[in-house]
Design an enzyme around this catalytic site. Structure first.
Site, PDB file in Angstrom:
ATOM      1  N   TYR A 266      45.244  40.844  40.856  1.00 54.05           N
ATOM      2  CA  TYR A 266      44.751  41.961  41.460  1.00 54.05           C
ATOM      3  C   TYR A 266      44.098  41.651  42.838  1.00 54.05           C
ATOM      4  CZ  TYR A 266      44.959  44.778  37.299  1.00 54.05           C
ATOM      5  OH  TYR A 266      45.583  45.333  36.180  1.00 54.05           O
TER       6      TYR A 266
ATOM      7  N   PHE B  95      35.384  47.927  30.294  1.00 54.30           N
ATOM      8  CA  PHE B  95      35.941  49.312  30.223  1.00 54.30           C
ATOM      9  C   PHE B  95      37.260  49.472  30.177  1.00 54.30           C
ATOM     10  CE2 PHE B  95      34.302  48.044  34.635  1.00 54.30           C
ATOM     11  CZ  PHE B  95      35.627  48.268  35.423  1.00 54.30           C
TER      12      PHE B  95
END
Length: 410
Positions: free
Chosen positions: A124, A410
């Site tokens: 990322y 998450f």
């Protein structure tokens, strides 16, 4: 055939989520785990990449509120459930989904940050996400390591309770802890169930989840959730305490919970889940060398709106500096920003003034929560000091007294 991005229709969530699981190895989840993620999924903020009738990519956003240096809580988009099917790698599917997400976040205008955890840390950075927090893990040899506890520890009452019955008490403690450490998430309804996930297939021989509350002055002042994995050899018992999470409101309650874990019968090791890198237990133990501490990257931060993000936190010391930011993936952030801030607040505006520091948005994201030093980034050649002295000034101001930490994924 060209792929098409579409907002997730709740009626096809099972298919969409199934493709996510397939991309991560194809192992089915326990029904209670999938049911919780289905409930938490914000379908209106989730997308699929379609090739004809097939879903070949997935990505979602959670609406989070994240603690930042100074104790503020900032809206942040939690990037989640990102996958690309193996048949569609290197076709720009991931890039298209990242582009769509950041454009949507910017258009909404109320989240200056995007955050994520990464299955692989190299993915990322090219989209502007910088590694902002680390987790510490440990395997503590309790046969060789002693604890020195503070005054008042013996006055703390400990009480074993079923984890499900103690959720409200534990969440009240957690909520008071959020503003004390950057990187923590305010848990909105539904998220209190994430720490309780305990599928039998994931226990690896350990017991079901257990919970102990600490009480001081008649009030709940801390909690620990853990499991025990029994084991024996010819020399006797050598079980492992598997620490899930532990929070406390004062040093005595904190120490009492750790001492409880150290004293559990038939065990010789405490294996921790993710903990802050400056977790105080490291200063209570007699021999840190026998605790096998290791670090791993955790939360990645991306500034979607540089000005709003830098204004949303405070700064340890007064700072006035001009940052020249490069951001090829989100060019609206490119240029010079004048940051003026202190412990009470900050402003950050566009400027034509000469730059004091030059850096990429990825590195600004890494430094944002105060856990990665601008000085260290400069030493790696990723921040350039233009005005002499500006680096030390900014690095000192950006630092956080408590290391940033993400308690759960998450």
């Amino acid at each position: 055939m060209r792929t098409e991005l579409r907002v997730l229709d709740p009626s096809i969530w099972d298919d969409w989520y199934g493709k996510l699981l397939l991309a991560f190895g194809g192992v089915p989840e326990a029904p209670e785990e999938s049911a919780l993620w289905r409930e938490l999924t914000e379908c209106e903020r989730s997308i699929g990449a379609w090739d004809g009738a097939d879903i070949v990519g997935t990505a979602g956003l959670f609406s989070f509120r994240l603690s930042v240096p100074g104790g503020g809580i900032v809206p942040a988009a939690g990037v989640t459930m990102v996958s690309v099917q193996a048949t569609h790698r290197r076709r720009g599917v991931l890039r298209a989904m990242m582009r769509r997400q950041l454009d949507d976040i910017r258009a909404a205008g109320d989240e200056p940050l995007a955050v994520l955890t990464a299955s692989e840390p190299d993915i990322y950075g090219r989209f502007g996400y910088g590694t902002a927090t680390q987790n510490a893990y440990a395997e503590i040899d309790t046969t060789q390591v002693r604890l020195t506890v503070p005054e008042g520890t013996d006055d703390v009452r400990l009480r074993a309770v079923p984890p499900e019955s103690a959720v409200e008490a534990c969440e009240a403690v957690y909520a008071r802890r959020v503003r004390t450490r950057p990187g923590m998430l305010e848990r909105t309804p539904g998220w209190e169930r994430v720490p309780l996930l305990d599928p039998p297939g994931d226990r690896e021989g350990a017991s079901p989840l257990r919970c102990v509350l600490a009480e001081s002055g008649g009030e709940v002042s801390g909690y620990v959730r853990f499991a025990v994995k029994p084991d024996w050899d010819l020399a006797g018992p050598k079980g492992t305490v598997v620490l899930r999470d532990l929070e406390a409101l004062d040093p005595a309650s904190y120490a009492a919970l750790w001492r409880f874990l150290f004293d559990l019968d038939l065990t010789s090791v405490i294996r921790t889940g993710p903990r802050p890198v400056d977790d105080p237990w490291q200063l209570l133990v007699s021999d840190i060398r026998r605790c096998a501490v290791r670090l791993r990257d955790s939360l990645f931060v991306r500034l979607v709106d540089v000005g709003a993000a830098l204004e949303a936190r405070t700064y340890t010391t007064p700072v006035e500096t001009v940052l020249e930011v490069t951001d090829p993936f989100c060019p609206w952030n490119e240029g010079r920003w004048k940051l003026s801030g202190d412990a009470k607040g900050a402003s950050c505006r566009r400027t034509d003034d000469a730059p004091d520091l030059r850096l990429g948005v990825r590195d600004l994201g890494a430094a944002y929560l105060g856990g990665v030093s601008l000085t260290a980034l400069a030493g790696a050649g990723r921040v350039q000091e233009v005005r002499q002295g500006a680096l030390t000034e900014a690095a000192t101001a950006f630092a956080s007294p408590a290391a940033p930490w993400l308690p759960h994924g998450f």
